[in-house]
Design a protein around this motif. Structure first.
Motif, mmCIF file in Angstrom:
data_model
loop_
_atom_site.group_PDB
_atom_site.id
_atom_site.type_symbol
_atom_site.label_atom_id
_atom_site.label_comp_id
_atom_site.label_asym_id
_atom_site.label_seq_id
_atom_site.Cartn_x
_atom_site.Cartn_y
_atom_site.Cartn_z
ATOM 1 N N LEU A 306 3.207 -4.738 -4.477
ATOM 2 C CA LEU A 306 3.538 -5.120 -3.105
ATOM 3 C C LEU A 306 4.752 -6.054 -3.038
ATOM 4 C CD1 LEU A 306 -0.070 -5.823 -1.743
ATOM 5 C CD2 LEU A 306 1.289 -3.739 -1.502
ATOM 6 N N LEU A 307 5.201 -6.521 -4.202
ATOM 7 C CA LEU A 307 6.293 -7.493 -4.243
ATOM 8 C C LEU A 307 7.615 -6.957 -3.689
ATOM 9 C CD1 LEU A 307 7.034 -10.364 -5.040
ATOM 10 C CD2 LEU A 307 7.562 -9.528 -7.350
ATOM 11 N N PRO A 308 8.013 -5.697 -3.989
ATOM 12 C CA PRO A 308 9.290 -5.206 -3.427
ATOM 13 C C PRO A 308 9.324 -5.246 -1.906
ATOM 14 C CG PRO A 308 8.582 -3.788 -5.224
ATOM 15 C CD PRO A 308 7.433 -4.727 -4.947
ATOM 16 N N GLY A 309 8.198 -4.947 -1.267
ATOM 17 C CA GLY A 309 8.144 -5.022 0.194
ATOM 18 C C GLY A 309 8.375 -6.436 0.686
ATOM 19 N N ASN A 310 7.758 -7.397 0.006
ATOM 20 C CA ASN A 310 7.962 -8.795 0.361
ATOM 21 C C ASN A 310 9.401 -9.231 0.106
ATOM 22 O OD1 ASN A 310 5.238 -9.320 1.140
ATOM 23 N ND2 ASN A 310 4.658 -9.417 -1.007
ATOM 24 N N ALA A 311 10.003 -8.683 -0.951
ATOM 25 C CA ALA A 311 11.395 -9.014 -1.269
ATOM 26 C C ALA A 311 12.324 -8.527 -0.152
ATOM 27 C CB ALA A 311 11.794 -8.381 -2.600
ATOM 28 N N GLY A 357 1.999 5.271 -7.606
ATOM 29 C CA GLY A 357 2.267 3.925 -7.120
ATOM 30 C C GLY A 357 3.603 3.793 -6.423
ATOM 31 N N TRP A 358 4.612 4.572 -6.870
ATOM 32 C CA TRP A 358 5.956 4.414 -6.301
ATOM 33 C C TRP A 358 5.987 4.799 -4.821
ATOM 34 C CZ3 TRP A 358 8.578 8.394 -4.010
ATOM 35 C CH2 TRP A 358 8.187 9.698 -4.334
ATOM 36 N N GLN A 359 5.105 5.728 -4.424
ATOM 37 C CA GLN A 359 5.076 6.115 -3.018
ATOM 38 C C GLN A 359 4.581 4.974 -2.132
ATOM 39 O OE1 GLN A 359 3.007 9.821 -2.428
ATOM 40 N NE2 GLN A 359 4.327 10.965 -3.830
ATOM 41 N N ILE A 360 3.613 4.218 -2.627
ATOM 42 C CA ILE A 360 3.114 3.065 -1.885
ATOM 43 C C ILE A 360 4.194 1.981 -1.821
ATOM 44 C CG2 ILE A 360 1.311 1.298 -1.768
ATOM 45 C CD1 ILE A 360 0.383 4.200 -1.277
ATOM 46 N N ILE A 361 4.924 1.796 -2.935
ATOM 47 C CA ILE A 361 6.004 0.803 -2.969
ATOM 48 C C ILE A 361 7.068 1.133 -1.921
ATOM 49 C CG2 ILE A 361 7.907 -0.117 -4.356
ATOM 50 C CD1 ILE A 361 6.149 0.253 -6.835
ATOM 51 N N VAL A 362 7.497 2.399 -1.872
ATOM 52 C CA VAL A 362 8.536 2.822 -0.923
ATOM 53 C C VAL A 362 8.061 2.635 0.514
ATOM 54 C CG1 VAL A 362 9.842 4.805 -0.046
ATOM 55 C CG2 VAL A 362 9.639 4.434 -2.519
#
Length: 484
Positions: A306-311, A357-362
């Motif tokens: 979830l960190l990339p979204g927060n970034a 997992g990458w789909q959730i990250i995007v």
């Protein structure tokens, strides 16, 4: 009339208020990643465990409107230091909790402190910084509002995996101590103490109104709406809120001045803030459960996903804040609403027990890209339309509804998550636990997607709103940023 009040250390005051509020808002969702651990340790079901989040938000929803009254009775120093100390006691209490009941009490005490800090921060920062810098500061404040609850699962995931969930509270306690020491030296009094008569009827109606509404929504996770446990508090809440609103409009000195909603862009901006917070808190409780219990990631890995979204939120907030001063709100809220809709459609489409997992990250990165473009411009544009004498009332009304949105989002998400699981099990009796949980999360995201459609529709009506009184105010000297 100059809308800026000079203080010796505006940056340090802003830091204390923002960081204290950040810790409190972080606390809203910090335990979401630990819910499965806590459910196992204290033997409680998800519908009960979610009260650690819903109860926290319930207290905020009850206390924030009352805090508008507190600001007229107590000095800025008393409220800021008091809020930090109460939050500290709550965090220590929760860290030492031997059972679920004590943990919940600690959460409630911490929420009381946060409920004092949030509206004080809003009101004070609107006063100590100049109007023409408001976009930049609102960008920072928008970051605090969204990053606190959004970063909760990410940071707590790492803490839980390395130290254990009680350390979420121990770390918060240390930070509260440091902030309190700085506040004793640097916080100045900027509020006007008028000590209006306390209308106890308004306090009671507000408490039963917001409390009954949120309690009913949260109880729907374990009982049908036909159950007295749900419809009775819901009915009491609705009636109390109607009576509260009627009473406020008739009073010369209302507890919460609902006349702020006579400003169209304030009403629209508050509505979009409400929906944004609702979506953030819904995603904030659903995704950690999904990543841990359906995709079977560890708490630390789930948090890092979830960190990339927060970034994206961190990077975009000051950029949107700066550009807001040049371009106004409309272009941001429309584009942001479209991006949020795309992100939620992705969540509702791709979530299964085997989703990469990458789909959730995007999807999460897109979600926060859109959220950042909607929240800060909506909030700034709303408050910009109010004259200075309505800042406290406007921020109290907005923050109250934000906390109601958070509690409602959490409660409704868990309710739909449970309903989705039950429906899936009825259709596929041989489904595995990860498949059932993923189906419940996907079902709840149908609701979040619907909310994003409403957000987009509202965005089409946004236009720049500025208070006539502020435009007529004397020129202000440039100093620095502001908030909520």
């Amino acid at each position: 009339m100059n809308t800026q009040l000079q203080v010796k250390s505006p940056k340090i005051m802003a830091f204390i208020l923002m960081f204290g509020t950040f810790i409190g808002l972080f606390g809203e969702t910090a335990l979401n990643m630990a819910l499965t651990n806590i459910m196992g340790e204290f033997s409680v079901k998800p519908a009960i465990a979610q009260w650690l989040t819903t109860g926290y938000l319930l207290v905020l929803a009850i206390l924030v409107p009352i805090s508008a009254l507190l600001m007229k009775w107590f000095t800025t120093r008393q409220l800021v230091i008091g809020g930090l100390v109460i939050s500290l006691f709550g965090a220590v209490f929760a860290a030492l909790s031997p059972n679920f009941a004590i943990l919940l009490v600690g959460r409630i005490v911490q929420a009381i402190g946060t409920g004092v800090l949030i509206p004080v921060m809003t009101s004070v920062l609107l006063i100590i910084f100049p109007v023409h810098k408001r976009g930049v500061v609102m960008g920072i404040m928008g970051l605090v509002i969204t990053l606190g609850p959004a970063l909760g699962p990410t940071l707590s995931g790492v803490i839980i995996s390395t130290l254990g969930w009680p350390y979420i509270f121990w770390i918060s306690s240390i930070l509260y101590v440091l902030l309190t020491l700085i506040a004793v030296v640097k916080i100045e009094n900027v509020s006007e103490i008028t000590k209006p008569k306390i209308d106890y009827s308004s306090v009671v109606l507000s408490t039963f109104g917001f409390g009954g509404l949120i309690y009913a929504l949260a109880t729907m996770a374990e009982a049908a709406i036909s159950s007295p446990k749900v419809w009775a508090p819901l009915l009491v809440g609705i009636i109390a809120l109607v009576l509260f609103g009627v009473r406020q409009m008739k009073m010369a000195q209302p507890m919460v001045n609902l006349r702020v909603f006579k400003f169209p862009m304030f009403t629209l901006g508050t509505a979009m803030m409400f929906l944004g917070i609702l979506m953030i808190l819904s995603a904030g409780i659903l995704l950690p459960m999904y990543l841990k219990d359906a995709l079977l990631y560890s708490a630390a890995v789930a948090g890092l996903l979830l960190l990339p979204g927060n970034a994206v939120n961190v990077v975009m907030s000051p950029i949107v804040g700066t550009l807001f001063d040049k371009f106004g709100p409309r272009i941001f809220v429309i584009i942001g609403s479209i991006v949020i809709l795309i992100a939620n459609f992705m969540f509702a489409s791709v979530i299964t027990a085997t989703t990469p997992g990458w789909q959730i990250i995007v999807a999460f990165m897109l979600f926060f890209f859109g959220i950042t473009m909607v929240m800060m411009p909506s909030q700034t544009n709303a408050l910009n339309q109010l004259p200075r004498e309505l800042y406290a009332d406007g921020s109290a009304a907005m923050n109250t509804l934000n906390q109601v949105a958070g509690a409602a989002g959490t409660a409704i998400a868990i309710t739909l998550f449970t309903a989705g699981q039950n429906s899936y099990v009825a259709d596929f009796s041989g489904a595995t636990e990860p498949e059932t949980l993923a189906a419940g999360v996907r079902y709840a995201f149908y609701f979040v997607t619907g909310i994003s459609v409403v957000t987009f529709i509202l965005s089409l009506f946004v236009k720049k709103g500025s208070s006539v009184k502020e435009k007529a105010a004397s020129p202000v000297k440039a100093t620095e940023p502001v908030r909520n």
